[in-house]
Design a protein around this motif. Structure first.
Motif, PDB file in Angstrom:
ATOM      1  N   VAL A  68      39.908   8.841 -33.443  1.00  0.00           N
ATOM      2  CA  VAL A  68      39.127   9.065 -34.305  1.00  0.00           C
ATOM      3  C   VAL A  68      38.927  10.524 -34.385  1.00  0.00           C
ATOM      4  O   VAL A  68      38.927  11.332 -33.334  1.00  0.00           O
ATOM      5  CB  VAL A  68      37.594   8.472 -34.062  1.00  0.00           C
ATOM      6  N   LEU A  69      38.348  11.325 -35.419  1.00  0.00           N
ATOM      7  CA  LEU A  69      38.157  12.565 -35.802  1.00  0.00           C
ATOM      8  C   LEU A  69      36.712  12.681 -35.649  1.00  0.00           C
ATOM      9  O   LEU A  69      36.071  11.943 -36.361  1.00  0.00           O
ATOM     10  CB  LEU A  69      38.628  12.839 -37.089  1.00  0.00           C
ATOM     11  N   THR A  70      36.253  13.688 -35.059  1.00  0.00           N
ATOM     12  CA  THR A  70      34.801  14.294 -35.119  1.00  0.00           C
ATOM     13  C   THR A  70      34.766  15.743 -35.114  1.00  0.00           C
ATOM     14  O   THR A  70      35.633  16.302 -35.151  1.00  0.00           O
ATOM     15  CB  THR A  70      33.878  13.501 -34.050  1.00  0.00           C
ATOM     16  N   ALA A  71      33.642  16.293 -34.923  1.00  0.00           N
ATOM     17  CA  ALA A  71      33.464  17.617 -35.035  1.00  0.00           C
ATOM     18  C   ALA A  71      33.615  18.066 -33.145  1.00  0.00           C
ATOM     19  O   ALA A  71      33.462  17.229 -32.446  1.00  0.00           O
ATOM     20  CB  ALA A  71      32.239  18.088 -35.113  1.00  0.00           C
ATOM     21  N   GLY A  72      33.890  19.338 -32.918  1.00  0.00           N
ATOM     22  CA  GLY A  72      34.197  19.706 -31.647  1.00  0.00           C
ATOM     23  C   GLY A  72      32.925  19.981 -30.900  1.00  0.00           C
ATOM     24  O   GLY A  72      32.570  19.413 -29.855  1.00  0.00           O
TER      25      GLY A  72
ATOM     26  N   PHE B 296      32.978  -2.569 -30.855  1.00  0.00           N
ATOM     27  CA  PHE B 296      32.789  -1.155 -30.301  1.00  0.00           C
ATOM     28  C   PHE B 296      34.038  -0.798 -29.640  1.00  0.00           C
ATOM     29  O   PHE B 296      34.594  -1.434 -28.753  1.00  0.00           O
ATOM     30  CB  PHE B 296      31.442  -0.976 -29.704  1.00  0.00           C
ATOM     31  N   TYR B 297      33.998   0.614 -29.205  1.00  0.00           N
ATOM     32  CA  TYR B 297      35.263   1.132 -28.651  1.00  0.00           C
ATOM     33  C   TYR B 297      35.049   2.282 -27.877  1.00  0.00           C
ATOM     34  O   TYR B 297      34.261   3.299 -28.489  1.00  0.00           O
ATOM     35  CB  TYR B 297      36.536   1.478 -29.679  1.00  0.00           C
ATOM     36  N   ARG B 298      35.162   2.279 -26.538  1.00  0.00           N
ATOM     37  CA  ARG B 298      34.824   3.262 -25.942  1.00  0.00           C
ATOM     38  C   ARG B 298      35.624   4.511 -25.658  1.00  0.00           C
ATOM     39  O   ARG B 298      37.047   4.281 -25.826  1.00  0.00           O
ATOM     40  CB  ARG B 298      34.868   2.609 -24.034  1.00  0.00           C
ATOM     41  N   VAL B 299      35.435   5.621 -25.699  1.00  0.00           N
ATOM     42  CA  VAL B 299      36.130   6.881 -25.638  1.00  0.00           C
ATOM     43  C   VAL B 299      36.714   7.014 -24.270  1.00  0.00           C
ATOM     44  O   VAL B 299      35.852   7.027 -23.266  1.00  0.00           O
ATOM     45  CB  VAL B 299      35.246   8.039 -25.997  1.00  0.00           C
ATOM     46  N   THR B 300      37.801   7.304 -24.070  1.00  0.00           N
ATOM     47  CA  THR B 300      38.497   7.413 -22.749  1.00  0.00           C
ATOM     48  C   THR B 300      38.904   8.884 -22.608  1.00  0.00           C
ATOM     49  O   THR B 300      39.128   9.352 -21.630  1.00  0.00           O
ATOM     50  CB  THR B 300      39.631   6.587 -22.744  1.00  0.00           C
ATOM     51  N   ASP B 301      39.364   9.720 -23.830  1.00  0.00           N
ATOM     52  CA  ASP B 301      39.455  10.949 -23.754  1.00  0.00           C
ATOM     53  C   ASP B 301      39.125  11.763 -24.926  1.00  0.00           C
ATOM     54  O   ASP B 301      38.807  11.269 -26.130  1.00  0.00           O
ATOM     55  CB  ASP B 301      41.184  11.221 -23.428  1.00  0.00           C
ATOM     56  N   TRP B 302      38.755  13.131 -24.732  1.00  0.00           N
ATOM     57  CA  TRP B 302      38.504  14.193 -25.840  1.00  0.00           C
ATOM     58  C   TRP B 302      39.714  15.105 -25.932  1.00  0.00           C
ATOM     59  O   TRP B 302      40.076  15.620 -25.017  1.00  0.00           O
ATOM     60  CB  TRP B 302      36.902  14.580 -25.548  1.00  0.00           C
ATOM     61  N   TYR B 303      39.993  15.472 -27.204  1.00  0.00           N
ATOM     62  CA  TYR B 303      40.636  16.487 -27.480  1.00  0.00           C
ATOM     63  C   TYR B 303      40.099  17.575 -28.226  1.00  0.00           C
ATOM     64  O   TYR B 303      39.712  17.127 -29.373  1.00  0.00           O
ATOM     65  CB  TYR B 303      41.900  15.964 -28.098  1.00  0.00           C
ATOM     66  N   VAL B 304      39.881  18.631 -27.797  1.00  0.00           N
ATOM     67  CA  VAL B 304      39.150  20.042 -28.517  1.00  0.00           C
ATOM     68  C   VAL B 304      39.976  21.163 -28.246  1.00  0.00           C
ATOM     69  O   VAL B 304      40.278  21.313 -27.300  1.00  0.00           O
ATOM     70  CB  VAL B 304      37.648  20.250 -27.801  1.00  0.00           C
ATOM     71  N   ASP B 305      39.977  22.113 -29.461  1.00  0.00           N
ATOM     72  CA  ASP B 305      40.566  23.527 -29.034  1.00  0.00           C
ATOM     73  C   ASP B 305      40.028  24.013 -27.924  1.00  0.00           C
ATOM     74  O   ASP B 305      38.728  24.234 -27.952  1.00  0.00           O
ATOM     75  CB  ASP B 305      40.441  23.959 -30.298  1.00  0.00           C
ATOM     76  N   ASN B 306      40.743  24.800 -27.119  1.00  0.00           N
ATOM     77  CA  ASN B 306      40.457  25.073 -25.828  1.00  0.00           C
ATOM     78  C   ASN B 306      39.462  26.606 -26.020  1.00  0.00           C
ATOM     79  O   ASN B 306      38.702  27.113 -25.254  1.00  0.00           O
ATOM     80  CB  ASN B 306      41.325  25.232 -25.012  1.00  0.00           C
ATOM     81  N   LYS B 307      39.682  27.197 -27.205  1.00  0.00           N
ATOM     82  CA  LYS B 307      39.093  28.330 -27.492  1.00  0.00           C
ATOM     83  C   LYS B 307      37.712  27.802 -28.245  1.00  0.00           C
ATOM     84  O   LYS B 307      37.057  28.888 -28.828  1.00  0.00           O
ATOM     85  CB  LYS B 307      39.801  29.247 -28.619  1.00  0.00           C
ATOM     86  N   TYR B 308      37.258  26.813 -28.877  1.00  0.00           N
ATOM     87  CA  TYR B 308      36.198  26.587 -29.510  1.00  0.00           C
ATOM     88  C   TYR B 308      34.965  26.499 -28.779  1.00  0.00           C
ATOM     89  O   TYR B 308      35.096  26.187 -27.297  1.00  0.00           O
ATOM     90  CB  TYR B 308      36.277  25.101 -30.008  1.00  0.00           C
TER      91      TYR B 308
ATOM     92  N   VAL C  86      35.467  31.664 -33.814  1.00  0.00           N
ATOM     93  CA  VAL C  86      36.014  30.235 -33.606  1.00  0.00           C
ATOM     94  C   VAL C  86      35.147  29.173 -33.843  1.00  0.00           C
ATOM     95  O   VAL C  86      35.449  28.085 -33.505  1.00  0.00           O
ATOM     96  CB  VAL C  86      36.011  30.210 -31.908  1.00  0.00           C
ATOM     97  N   SER C  87      34.051  29.263 -34.691  1.00  0.00           N
ATOM     98  CA  SER C  87      33.252  28.203 -35.311  1.00  0.00           C
ATOM     99  C   SER C  87      34.255  27.434 -36.150  1.00  0.00           C
ATOM    100  O   SER C  87      34.071  26.504 -36.512  1.00  0.00           O
ATOM    101  CB  SER C  87      32.052  28.422 -36.037  1.00  0.00           C
ATOM    102  N   ASP C  88      35.237  28.280 -36.640  1.00  0.00           N
ATOM    103  CA  ASP C  88      36.517  27.640 -37.538  1.00  0.00           C
ATOM    104  C   ASP C  88      37.210  26.520 -36.994  1.00  0.00           C
ATOM    105  O   ASP C  88      37.838  25.593 -37.555  1.00  0.00           O
ATOM    106  CB  ASP C  88      37.607  28.700 -38.026  1.00  0.00           C
ATOM    107  N   LEU C  89      37.118  26.108 -35.419  1.00  0.00           N
ATOM    108  CA  LEU C  89      37.669  25.237 -34.735  1.00  0.00           C
ATOM    109  C   LEU C  89      36.655  24.083 -34.425  1.00  0.00           C
ATOM    110  O   LEU C  89      37.144  23.201 -33.367  1.00  0.00           O
ATOM    111  CB  LEU C  89      38.340  25.793 -33.345  1.00  0.00           C
ATOM    112  N   ASP C  90      35.832  23.917 -35.298  1.00  0.00           N
ATOM    113  CA  ASP C  90      34.799  22.850 -34.916  1.00  0.00           C
ATOM    114  C   ASP C  90      35.153  21.375 -35.398  1.00  0.00           C
ATOM    115  O   ASP C  90      34.564  20.568 -36.281  1.00  0.00           O
ATOM    116  CB  ASP C  90      33.315  23.058 -35.483  1.00  0.00           C
TER     117      ASP C  90
ATOM    118  N   TYR D 262      42.210  32.973 -30.920  1.00  0.00           N
ATOM    119  CA  TYR D 262      41.991  32.598 -32.221  1.00  0.00           C
ATOM    120  C   TYR D 262      41.540  33.808 -32.806  1.00  0.00           C
ATOM    121  O   TYR D 262      40.679  34.524 -32.587  1.00  0.00           O
ATOM    122  CB  TYR D 262      41.156  31.601 -32.417  1.00  0.00           C
ATOM    123  N   GLY D 263      42.048  34.144 -34.363  1.00  0.00           N
ATOM    124  CA  GLY D 263      41.361  35.193 -35.088  1.00  0.00           C
ATOM    125  C   GLY D 263      42.466  36.191 -35.447  1.00  0.00           C
ATOM    126  O   GLY D 263      43.868  36.093 -35.213  1.00  0.00           O
TER     127      GLY D 263
END
Length: 347
Positions: free
Chosen positions: A145-149, A175-187, A195-199, A346-347
């Motif tokens: 699934v996609l969401t905000a950072g 319902f579905y449990r989250v097992t991992d999150w993936y977020v840009d490490n510079k956010y 870096v708010s562009d990476l949200d 980033y930038g």
């Protein structure tokens, strides 16, 4: 955002109870929730690298045991920095000449809410009200699934086409449990910097209680590069209960422009209160199928909205989204391949 229509998703949900104990508890909790800071942000707990506990740390049974009426009735609504609490439950936003207003819809099977807990033990941690939205996206594992950072982190469950009238085990698409999150490490969460562009973020989900992956149950949306700042989009999300007592999702078709100085889109639409963070911006949508093409999500500068108190009309009228380019699609590939993102400056 008080209008209703007959839009339906492509699959008929299971029969819903009229007003179960969960629905009543949620309705009662609306008056107790603290209003967030600016319109779209949340502040869930995060761990190192935004990792979520694996299957060995909590289970479907833990989630069912945790999501109780008592905890939901006392749930908190995390606030974004710089906001002021609301008093009482307001009516619909006043019509603004030239600005569309979000309207209620029955929902889409591919769009839902994230419920999050905090603390090391899911049976005694703090219950948080649903404060972010998310959408199912195409993936090889059929489980993203996609969401905000700024929504990422902690133990969470995703509930597609959430029904406030049903208990967790009786939701129309499980319902579905989250097992991992993936977020840009510079956010950086809720920042006003570039870096708010990476949200944006992805969550990997465990199969539901029935053993099926989310994409096999509700389908998935296609992610598309943002073609430009000026686009016709339809935003979909779940405002928090304190501003949305019916606890239904809303949609708003509008024309986007650019947020000056950032790689972000900007839309004016009244009624986009906190809780819509992470919700998809569709460039095209098939309401019968319940899926479409996504070119953005609620997020960006200061968590997706202007840095103003909730009493300021701009709080619910102005919404931002990151632009999807090479860096976004690199994170998308890494999430599918279960690689921990570690990117350059980033930038």
């Amino acid at each position: 955002m008080i209008f209703h229509d007959g839009t339906e998703s492509r699959r008929a949900p299971r029969r819903r109870t009229s007003r179960t104990r969960l629905g009543l508890a949620l309705a009662a909790s609306g008056a107790l929730l603290l209003a967030g800071g600016a319109a779209h942000a949340a502040d869930p707990p995060t761990g190192p690298h935004h990792r979520a506990p694996g299957d060995g740390d909590w289970s479907d049974a833990d989630a069912l045991g945790f999501w109780t009426p008592g905890r939901i009735a006392t749930a908190t609504d995390p606030a974004r920095p710089g906001g002021a609490p609301a008093t009482g439950l307001p009516g619909p936003p006043a019509a603004v000449p030239g600005i569309p207003t979000a309207e209620h819809i029955p929902g889409l099977a591919s769009v839902g809410v994230l419920f999050t807990t905090s603390g090391p033990d899911p049976t005694n941690g703090e219950m948080r009200a649903h404060k972010c939205s998310a959408s199912v996206v195409e993936s090889g594992g059929r489980n993203l699934v996609l969401t905000a950072g700024h929504c990422a982190g902690g133990r969470a469950v995703f509930v597609p086409q959430y029904s406030p009238e049903a208990d967790l085990e009786d939701q129309p698409y499980e319902f579905y449990r989250v097992t991992d999150w993936y977020v840009d490490n510079k956010y950086v969460r809720n920042t006003k910097a570039a870096v708010s562009d990476l949200d944006y973020a992805f969550a990997r989900l465990a199969p539901g209680p029935g053993g099926r992956n989310i994409q096999d149950v509700v389908g998935a949306n296609k992610l598309v590069r943002t073609p430009g700042y000026a686009q016709d989009v339809t935003m979909v999300g779940y405002p928090r209960v304190g501003r949305n007592p019916e606890d239904l999702p809303v949609r708003c078709p509008a024309r986007s422009g650019r947020l000056s100085g950032y790689r972000q889109m900007r839309v004016a639409c009244a009624g986009m209160w906190g809780g819509v963070s992470g919700g998809p911006w569709f460039s095209d949508i098939d309401w019968d199928a319940g899926t479409g093409q996504i070119i953005g999500n609620v997020g960006g500068f200061h968590g997706g909205g202007p840095d103003v108190p909730e009493s300021d009309p701009r709080y619910n009228q102005i919404t931002y989204s990151p632009v999807y380019g090479d860096r976004f699609f690199r994170l998308y590939r890494d999430a599918q391949d279960n690689r921990r993102p570690h990117y350059g400056e980033y930038g």
